[in-house]
Design an enzyme around this catalytic site. Structure first.
Site, PDB file in Angstrom:
ATOM      1  N   LYS A  13      27.739  -5.952  39.838  1.00 30.69           N
ATOM      2  CA  LYS A  13      27.387  -3.885  40.906  1.00 30.69           C
ATOM      3  C   LYS A  13      25.814  -5.093  41.625  1.00 30.69           C
ATOM      4  O   LYS A  13      25.160  -4.501  42.980  1.00 30.69           O
ATOM      5  CB  LYS A  13      27.039  -3.413  39.630  1.00 30.69           C
ATOM      6  N   ARG A  88      26.621   7.576  35.489  1.00 33.71           N
ATOM      7  CA  ARG A  88      26.845   7.256  35.086  1.00 33.71           C
ATOM      8  C   ARG A  88      27.508   8.450  33.752  1.00 33.71           C
ATOM      9  O   ARG A  88      28.027   7.818  32.608  1.00 33.71           O
ATOM     10  CB  ARG A  88      25.710   6.810  33.752  1.00 33.71           C
ATOM     11  N   ARG A 122      23.730 -14.040  32.055  1.00 30.75           N
ATOM     12  CA  ARG A 122      22.864 -13.606  33.087  1.00 30.75           C
ATOM     13  C   ARG A 122      21.364 -14.416  32.720  1.00 30.75           C
ATOM     14  O   ARG A 122      20.665 -13.935  31.675  1.00 30.75           O
ATOM     15  CB  ARG A 122      22.564 -12.524  32.997  1.00 30.75           C
ATOM     16  N   ARG A 155      17.739 -10.473  29.571  1.00 28.94           N
ATOM     17  CA  ARG A 155      17.057  -9.294  29.911  1.00 28.94           C
ATOM     18  C   ARG A 155      17.157  -8.383  27.916  1.00 28.94           C
ATOM     19  O   ARG A 155      18.426  -9.080  27.600  1.00 28.94           O
ATOM     20  CB  ARG A 155      17.977  -8.285  29.990  1.00 28.94           C
TER      21      ARG A 155
HETATM   22  P1  AP5 Z   1      24.671  -8.170  37.605  1.00 29.48           P
HETATM   23  O1  AP5 Z   1      25.350  -8.512  38.831  1.00 29.48           O
HETATM   24  O2  AP5 Z   1      23.330  -8.553  37.098  1.00 29.48           O
HETATM   25  O3  AP5 Z   1      25.892  -7.722  37.724  1.00 29.48           O
HETATM   26  P2  AP5 Z   1      25.862  -5.444  37.154  1.00 29.48           P
HETATM   27  O4  AP5 Z   1      27.275  -5.128  37.196  1.00 29.48           O
HETATM   28  O5  AP5 Z   1      24.711  -5.171  37.964  1.00 29.48           O
HETATM   29  O6  AP5 Z   1      25.216  -5.262  35.575  1.00 29.48           O
HETATM   30  P3  AP5 Z   1      24.268  -4.505  34.740  1.00 29.48           P
HETATM   31  O7  AP5 Z   1      23.930  -5.087  33.109  1.00 29.48           O
HETATM   32  O8  AP5 Z   1      22.612  -4.786  35.407  1.00 29.48           O
HETATM   33  O9  AP5 Z   1      24.729  -3.975  35.178  1.00 29.48           O
HETATM   34  P4  AP5 Z   1      24.352  -2.355  34.312  1.00 29.48           P
HETATM   35  O10 AP5 Z   1      25.677  -1.000  34.236  1.00 29.48           O
HETATM   36  O11 AP5 Z   1      24.596  -2.428  32.470  1.00 29.48           O
HETATM   37  O12 AP5 Z   1      22.737  -2.048  33.948  1.00 29.48           O
HETATM   38  P5  AP5 Z   1      21.620  -1.283  34.402  1.00 29.48           P
HETATM   39  O13 AP5 Z   1      20.656  -1.899  35.203  1.00 29.48           O
HETATM   40  O14 AP5 Z   1      22.234  -0.368  35.408  1.00 29.48           O
HETATM   41  O15 AP5 Z   1      26.081  -9.388  37.521  1.00 29.48           O
HETATM   42  C1  AP5 Z   1      25.606  -9.947  36.196  1.00 29.48           C
HETATM   43  C2  AP5 Z   1      26.175 -11.698  36.018  1.00 29.48           C
HETATM   44  O16 AP5 Z   1      26.973 -12.042  36.350  1.00 29.48           O
HETATM   45  C3  AP5 Z   1      24.985 -12.219  36.625  1.00 29.48           C
HETATM   46  O17 AP5 Z   1      23.928 -13.127  35.535  1.00 29.48           O
HETATM   47  C4  AP5 Z   1      25.469 -12.930  37.731  1.00 29.48           C
HETATM   48  O18 AP5 Z   1      24.325 -13.756  38.290  1.00 29.48           O
HETATM   49  C5  AP5 Z   1      26.681 -12.943  37.127  1.00 29.48           C
HETATM   50  N1  AP5 Z   1      27.706 -12.584  38.692  1.00 29.48           N
HETATM   51  C6  AP5 Z   1      27.613 -11.461  39.498  1.00 29.48           C
HETATM   52  N2  AP5 Z   1      28.504 -11.255  40.243  1.00 29.48           N
HETATM   53  C7  AP5 Z   1      29.838 -12.800  39.787  1.00 29.48           C
HETATM   54  C8  AP5 Z   1      30.104 -13.448  39.963  1.00 29.48           C
HETATM   55  N3  AP5 Z   1      31.352 -12.809  41.455  1.00 29.48           N
HETATM   56  N4  AP5 Z   1      30.954 -14.161  39.960  1.00 29.48           N
HETATM   57  C9  AP5 Z   1      30.525 -14.978  38.624  1.00 29.48           C
HETATM   58  N5  AP5 Z   1      28.757 -14.763  38.089  1.00 29.48           N
HETATM   59  C10 AP5 Z   1      28.690 -13.568  38.583  1.00 29.48           C
HETATM   60  O19 AP5 Z   1      20.816  -0.020  33.635  1.00 29.48           O
HETATM   61  C11 AP5 Z   1      20.454  -0.648  32.301  1.00 29.48           C
HETATM   62  C12 AP5 Z   1      19.807   0.491  31.853  1.00 29.48           C
HETATM   63  O20 AP5 Z   1      19.234   1.031  32.287  1.00 29.48           O
HETATM   64  C13 AP5 Z   1      21.373   1.428  31.140  1.00 29.48           C
HETATM   65  O21 AP5 Z   1      21.974   0.468  29.810  1.00 29.48           O
HETATM   66  C14 AP5 Z   1      20.435   2.518  30.336  1.00 29.48           C
HETATM   67  O22 AP5 Z   1      19.585   2.696  29.654  1.00 29.48           O
HETATM   68  C15 AP5 Z   1      19.407   2.801  32.324  1.00 29.48           C
HETATM   69  N6  AP5 Z   1      20.236   3.326  32.805  1.00 29.48           N
HETATM   70  C16 AP5 Z   1      20.329   2.254  34.195  1.00 29.48           C
HETATM   71  N7  AP5 Z   1      20.884   3.787  34.976  1.00 29.48           N
HETATM   72  C17 AP5 Z   1      21.581   5.171  34.246  1.00 29.48           C
HETATM   73  C18 AP5 Z   1      21.701   6.605  34.450  1.00 29.48           C
HETATM   74  N8  AP5 Z   1      22.441   6.388  35.801  1.00 29.48           N
HETATM   75  N9  AP5 Z   1      21.742   6.641  33.253  1.00 29.48           N
HETATM   76  C19 AP5 Z   1      21.495   6.685  32.553  1.00 29.48           C
HETATM   77  N10 AP5 Z   1      20.579   5.831  32.026  1.00 29.48           N
HETATM   78  C20 AP5 Z   1      20.598   4.331  32.833  1.00 29.48           C
END
Ligand code: AP5
Length: 209
Positions: A13, A88, A122, A155
């Site tokens: 994403k 979420r 990642r 991370r």
């Molecule tokens: P990446 O683009 O980083 O994936 P992502 O979907 O953004 O994954 P995240 O882990 O960041 O999402 P998340 O939803 O768990 O965490 P968030 O930061 O929102 O890609 C992943 C890897 O794959 C990278 O290495 C990239 O290079 C590679 N890649 C990407 N696309 C590719 C492709 N097509 N082919 C090959 N490789 C590829 O949230 C973190 C924490 O914050 C949560 O756990 C929670 O504690 C808190 N939080 C955030 N939002 C909320 C909310 N709304 N409510 C409550 N808690 C929240």
């Protein structure tokens, strides 16, 4: 355009959001990045959420909704935004409706095996937040960001126990949003399995742009 990016952790994403924001000339708002900056700054919000994030759990709805409500009140997002990682939970989605009108929800369709491969490799820049991957997208110089020279690290929530917890949280609390938005006629599914360039094409096709 006002968009939500919905999908499991590691679906890509954030990676697509950076490119989509450039294409559509709108801002990406990542709640995860906002929380990580707060942790890095040692602010009261950061101190509150650090343990929750490291364990792969969700920050409480009240805190998260208030953060997004304040962010979406700013002038720079009145024409459009990409919400990356929010909502979420169903209560977050319901609250969002009271302060902004989303036009489309992009659902990233990817199996668990793809998620594990992406999260397991990642690497993230501590300074600018750019996402690298140990296999698919390595920094030119090991451990150093190509874009800002910052330190590239793993991370805390990309450790195996936290990844399992995040997947479980996704299945129980976030996946119900797929049907929620499908029933409202807002959902667009995209195949998130291919490499990034193909996903950009899938995204444009889904939006018809
Ligand atoms: P990446 O683009 O980083 O994936 P992502 O979907 O953004 O994954 P995240 O882990 O960041 O999402 P998340 O939803 O768990 O965490 P968030 O930061 O929102 O890609 C992943 C890897 O794959 C990278 O290495 C990239 O290079 C590679 N890649 C990407 N696309 C590719 C492709 N097509 N082919 C090959 N490789 C590829 O949230 C973190 C924490 O914050 C949560 O756990 C929670 O504690 C808190 N939080 C955030 N939002 C909320 C909310 N709304 N409510 C409550 N808690 C929240």
């Amino acid at each position: 355009m006002k968009l939500i990016f919905l999908g499991p952790p590691g679906a890509g994403k954030g990676t697509l959001a950076v490119k989509a924001a450039e294409i559509l000339k709108i801002l990406q708002i990542s709640t995860g990045s906002i929380f990580r900056s707060a942790v890095a700054d040692g602010s009261p919000l950061g101190l509150k959420v650090k343990g929750i994030m490291d364990a792969g759990k969700l920050v409480d709805d009240e805190t998260t909704i208030e953060l997004v409500r304040e962010r979406l009140a700013k002038d720079d997002v009145q024409k459009g935004y990409i919400l990356d990682g929010f909502p979420r939970t169903i209560p977050q989605a319901q609250a969002l409706e009271s302060f902004s009108k989303v036009e489309k929800v992009i659902n990233f369709d990817i199996p668990d095996s793809g998620v594990l491969e992406r999260l397991g490799g990642r690497r993230v820049c501590r300074m600018c937040g750019y996402n690298f991957h140990a296999v698919f997208n390595k920094p030119a110089k090991e451990g150093i960001c190509d874009h800002c020279g910052g330190e590239v690290y793993i991370r805390e929530d990309d450790k195996p126990e936290a990844i399992q917890k995040r997947l479980e949280v996704y299945r129980t609390q976030t996946a119900p949003l797929i049907d929620y938005y499908r029933e409202k006629g807002l959902l667009l599914d995209i195949d998130a399995k291919p490499m990034v360039d193909q996903i950009v094409i899938n995204f444009k096709n889904a939006l018809g742009i």
